[in-house]
Design an enzyme around this catalytic site. Sequence first.
Site: not given
Ligand code: GLA
Length: 727
Positions: A480, A550
């Site tokens: 990420d 997301d």
């Molecule tokens: C980001 C990702 C999510 C999740 C969060 C965790 O926002 O896109 O899918 O993994 O981080 O903090």
Amino acid sequence: MSIVFDSEKKIFKLDTATSSYIFQIYEQDYLVHLYYGSKIPDNNVAGLKYRGGFPSFSPNNINVQDWMFSADVTPLEYSGEGTGDFRTAAFAVRNADGNNSTDVRYKSHKIYKGKPAIDGLPSLYVENDDEATTLEVLTEDSVTGVQAVLYYTVFENLGAMTRSVKVINASDKTVEIERVMSTCVDYHTHDYEMLTLYGRWAKERSLERRPLAHGRQMISSKRGSSSHHHNPFAAIVDKGATEDYGCAYGYNLVYSGNHLFEAEVNQFAGTRVIMGINPDSFGWKLEPGAEFNSPEAVMVYSDKGIGEMSRIFHRLYNKHLIRGKWRDIKRPLLINNWEATGMEFTGDQLVTFAERAKELGIDMLVMDDGWFGDRNSDRSGLGDWQVNEEKLGGTLAEFVNKIKALGIKFGIWYEPEMISRDSNLYRAHPDWCIHVPNREKSIARHQYVLDYSREDVRDYIFGEMKKVLSTCKIDYVKWDFNRNLTEVGSAALPADRQKEVFHRFVLGTYDVMNRLTKEFPDLLIENCSGGGGRFDPGMLYFSPQIWTSDNTDPIERLTIQFGTSMCYPASTMGAHVSACRRTGYDTKGNVALWGTFGYELDPNKFTDADKRIVKRQVKEYHKYYDVIHFGDLYRLISPFDNPKRAAWEFVSEDKNEALLTVVTITRPEDSAIFIKLKGLDPDKYYMDDETDEVYSGALLMNAGLCFPNEDISDGASFVRYFKVIEN
Ligand code: GLA
């Protein structure tokens, strides 16, 4: 050979399966661009000679006999700064005298089979030298001694080529590269529209179309990543081009940092397209003998519309960008705990997720953010990649063994380029983050960005990752990246190299990803950046799939997935069913099937009816895997054009299978849904899996099918599968 050089006429002709790209060595060794478009089979193309008009206020080169020639108006292959061409330059180098006049001309060339890799950067690859042919053209600025090697590779069986540039300082003085575009293409007209993908967090890659106008139109990123905001993709398409008609030139940069795509319409209505690292936030000191590689630009051409352009990109990326064993084998259907638990979970709770998942036929549990350090909220812990055994109720190996004992795979979340202000790592090494002296560092999600231009930082983080990933068999990493870069500087670089930090950061990220894929070749990496904030070919080189957004609302996902599909194949698009409120599980699943399928919810909360749907979806995932991941995509009804309905279809390469999905966004006026399929074999007969009715491909494509509009409620959807039957 698909690249030929006519030594008499001094013309290079580069042919792909469907396009030709032609340029010439002109007087005084200027490289003059002649043509890029539909394939010209005949190699006798001297008639393409450029014939411009000579306008006042366009400078001449005194040594060029053809007084109609001016660098200002002639289509050029790789234009320099401040030497007669007033259009946006592809290349600018500030030389030791302090000026940035730049003018590279032809010196020599090589043509060979295959495709070289680019040192330190991801790029497309071939497995067999017969799959591609490469042309290297060495150009040189005779005043400064700076050289630019222009690389062109054409793919034999696809309408695709790549370009990149290597700069070599062959002089005895240090110079500074101010801009080095990966590609530069001069079109003779501006009768085009420009197609780009803009967005923001949770609304990535919306399609936007604008006619080209005089002056400069561009998209770019200055965020240190390719960004949610402008994907490093753009297409120049015929005015009015549709999915099926018109010429489309697609450009995509294999790069995960600051990028620029620009189309400039000049005084004679010609168009210059450039794409490369964004020069706004870039500079690179090049010492004598040193070299610099630009990232690679991918160029796809279709004269059969925008849809075919996308399909060429998809075939190209599925074969020549995605690497490792996960390119060819089925990806695990996963369940991720993030949307269900956030960071508040326990090991025992996740074991119950895995138990339910196993019962439903799901292949892998992914433990998201929160398993390490003091990470119970987004305020702390990043950088402290030591397992929180209290939370897991034991060691990682003990926990993973419980998951594995159920017979399912295990994946884990990382954000390796970040550091929390509240972390042991930050307390120990406050200078390890990107920052500039005496200036307050902007905070985003309470975190800073690690200075990946530094080898010591990369060594430390990779070492910590390796420790964890070696303790037990971990099958998957979600990588990420949850903020962009600000106050960009490095404590480890001198003042005259601070302009390099953005690019060095990207190179550093690639270095760690490279180490990771080398050390753990079986690991499946899924890239993520707050959803799809780094959905680019650079990342795809290391991670075969990327979390698309997301936003898991299936209706909002429609535009996100349609936009993403402009150049990225279904096999790369992470798409999950979540517990979000809109639509039932049927439509959530039908939309998420267009990607690397999974679930993002608490499976303990499923009702018996939900479980029946999930079991069916798991079966469908396996049944349709090949046609979706390796098939051809046809965007039948785009939600960008039709706010009420979306429809898409996948057709297998051999045209024996087709999968149609239709989603009602809002209740339409029509009483029936009428769809014409595409891409089938007109002479074959297809059986509708649901009704057992048989239709010829010609009927399905020409007349289409009328589906009774039984459920026209908002968010309703259906999937139909057609398979060829023997006569
Ligand atoms: C980001 C990702 C999510 C999740 C969060 C965790 O926002 O896109 O899918 O993994 O981080 O903090």
